[in-house]
Design a protein around this motif. Sequence first.
Motif, PDB file in Angstrom:
ATOM      1  N   LYS A  39       0.805  -1.229   0.000  1.00 32.09           N
ATOM      2  CA  LYS A  39       0.000   0.000   0.000  1.00 32.09           C
ATOM      3  C   LYS A  39       0.838   1.279   0.000  1.00 32.09           C
ATOM      4  O   LYS A  39       0.312   2.364   0.186  1.00 32.09           O
ATOM      5  N   TYR A  40       2.138   1.150  -0.175  1.00 30.53           N
ATOM      6  CA  TYR A  40       3.008   2.311  -0.286  1.00 30.53           C
ATOM      7  C   TYR A  40       3.563   2.385  -1.699  1.00 30.53           C
ATOM      8  O   TYR A  40       3.844   1.353  -2.323  1.00 30.53           O
ATOM      9  N   ARG A  41       3.752   3.570  -2.200  1.00 29.75           N
ATOM     10  CA  ARG A  41       4.340   3.760  -3.522  1.00 29.75           C
ATOM     11  C   ARG A  41       5.847   3.979  -3.366  1.00 29.75           C
ATOM     12  O   ARG A  41       6.289   4.765  -2.540  1.00 29.75           O
ATOM     13  N   ILE A  42       6.595   3.247  -4.165  1.00 30.56           N
ATOM     14  CA  ILE A  42       8.049   3.313  -4.102  1.00 30.56           C
ATOM     15  C   ILE A  42       8.603   3.674  -5.472  1.00 30.56           C
ATOM     16  O   ILE A  42       8.160   3.155  -6.494  1.00 30.56           O
ATOM     17  N   SER A  43       9.563   4.579  -5.492  1.00 26.83           N
ATOM     18  CA  SER A  43      10.303   4.896  -6.705  1.00 26.83           C
ATOM     19  C   SER A  43      11.730   4.409  -6.496  1.00 26.83           C
ATOM     20  O   SER A  43      12.426   4.879  -5.591  1.00 26.83           O
ATOM     21  N   LYS A  44      12.151   3.477  -7.331  1.00 27.93           N
ATOM     22  CA  LYS A  44      13.442   2.845  -7.151  1.00 27.93           C
ATOM     23  C   LYS A  44      14.227   2.884  -8.463  1.00 27.93           C
ATOM     24  O   LYS A  44      13.691   2.554  -9.519  1.00 27.93           O
ATOM     25  N   THR A  45      15.488   3.303  -8.371  1.00 29.40           N
ATOM     26  CA  THR A  45      16.331   3.382  -9.561  1.00 29.40           C
ATOM     27  C   THR A  45      17.246   2.163  -9.614  1.00 29.40           C
ATOM     28  O   THR A  45      18.000   1.906  -8.677  1.00 29.40           O
ATOM     29  N   PRO A  46      17.188   1.387 -10.701  1.00 32.61           N
ATOM     30  CA  PRO A  46      18.028   0.189 -10.777  1.00 32.61           C
ATOM     31  C   PRO A  46      19.496   0.534 -10.932  1.00 32.61           C
ATOM     32  O   PRO A  46      19.849   1.526 -11.567  1.00 32.61           O
ATOM     33  N   GLN A  47      20.321  -0.300 -10.336  1.00 28.71           N
ATOM     34  CA  GLN A  47      21.751  -0.130 -10.512  1.00 28.71           C
ATOM     35  C   GLN A  47      22.148  -0.622 -11.897  1.00 28.71           C
ATOM     36  O   GLN A  47      21.388  -1.311 -12.581  1.00 28.71           O
ATOM     37  N   GLU A  48      23.330  -0.305 -12.315  1.00 30.94           N
ATOM     38  CA  GLU A  48      23.767  -0.695 -13.645  1.00 30.94           C
ATOM     39  C   GLU A  48      23.925  -2.211 -13.721  1.00 30.94           C
ATOM     40  O   GLU A  48      24.469  -2.843 -12.821  1.00 30.94           O
ATOM     41  N   GLY A  49      23.425  -2.781 -14.794  1.00 24.50           N
ATOM     42  CA  GLY A  49      23.492  -4.218 -14.975  1.00 24.50           C
ATOM     43  C   GLY A  49      22.128  -4.873 -14.839  1.00 24.50           C
ATOM     44  O   GLY A  49      21.121  -4.217 -14.562  1.00 24.50           O
ATOM     45  N   TYR A  50      22.082  -6.176 -15.014  1.00 21.99           N
ATOM     46  CA  TYR A  50      20.819  -6.919 -14.908  1.00 21.99           C
ATOM     47  C   TYR A  50      20.403  -7.034 -13.439  1.00 21.99           C
ATOM     48  O   TYR A  50      21.239  -7.194 -12.554  1.00 21.99           O
TER      49      TYR A  50
END
Length: 254
Positions: free
Chosen positions: A183-194
């Motif tokens: 029930k929380y909104r999260i904005s997450k930036t992926p690290q480089e790579g798979y």
Amino acid sequence: MVWIYISVLLLIFIFAVFCRVRNIKVIRVFGFELMSLLILSLIVIFIIGEVFLPMPQYYIKHEGSKKLNLNEVLEEETLRAGIEFDEGSFKILDSYGMHFNHLFLCSYEIDGKEEACFFHFEKNIFGNMKPRYPLKEINIITGRNNQDDYYRSYVEDGIFAEYLVTVGLGVDSSTSINFESNKYRISKTPQEGYFMWVEMIREPWKSYLVMLILYAGIIFIISRYQNNKIEPVKFYSKWKKGDKIFTCTKNVNP
């Protein structure tokens, strides 16, 4: 198998209504209470249909004390999916195990260029596995356009938990990915790579437990106000050769 479960449930319902309308207390077959036999048969059919019949489908299994090399298994599954890659380039980048699912993120090289694939396997109660989807539908991540390349999957792990799975390739210019977790909104930036993110978003067993407690409480309260002189129906009543196969006992009105 679903239509068989529904048919047996419908039969149990019709039988219960019939007994209620005809004021029948119990019908016995060879001394066994028929309603209990129907319920028992439903349980047995469910176990056969959900455990024993699907067993051959779960072909990825260990043999006795022999340990299974999942790297080799997944490499073979990738080849079966029609993906030809450079020899010795296949590797597992990440994995996540659940009660009835197992997720894998693997990579390999084709003519020196790396790409990744995502496997979703189902597990049975014995730990044996099979692909959740046909191998031709395997999810491949390439990132050849030098842009974010990802997708999402929703995984239900029985009554235990529900997961949001995000799999992709992060680059230097990756933008944040928005999703909801508990029930929380999260904005997450992926690290480089798979990468493979697995977020638990719900635990259905908790709501089921609350419902079970409520229903049990209601049944207990109702039973407290019923006539204590009502004789409980026994599952088996002594039957001997020569007795009627079917016996019917009606309720005695006061």
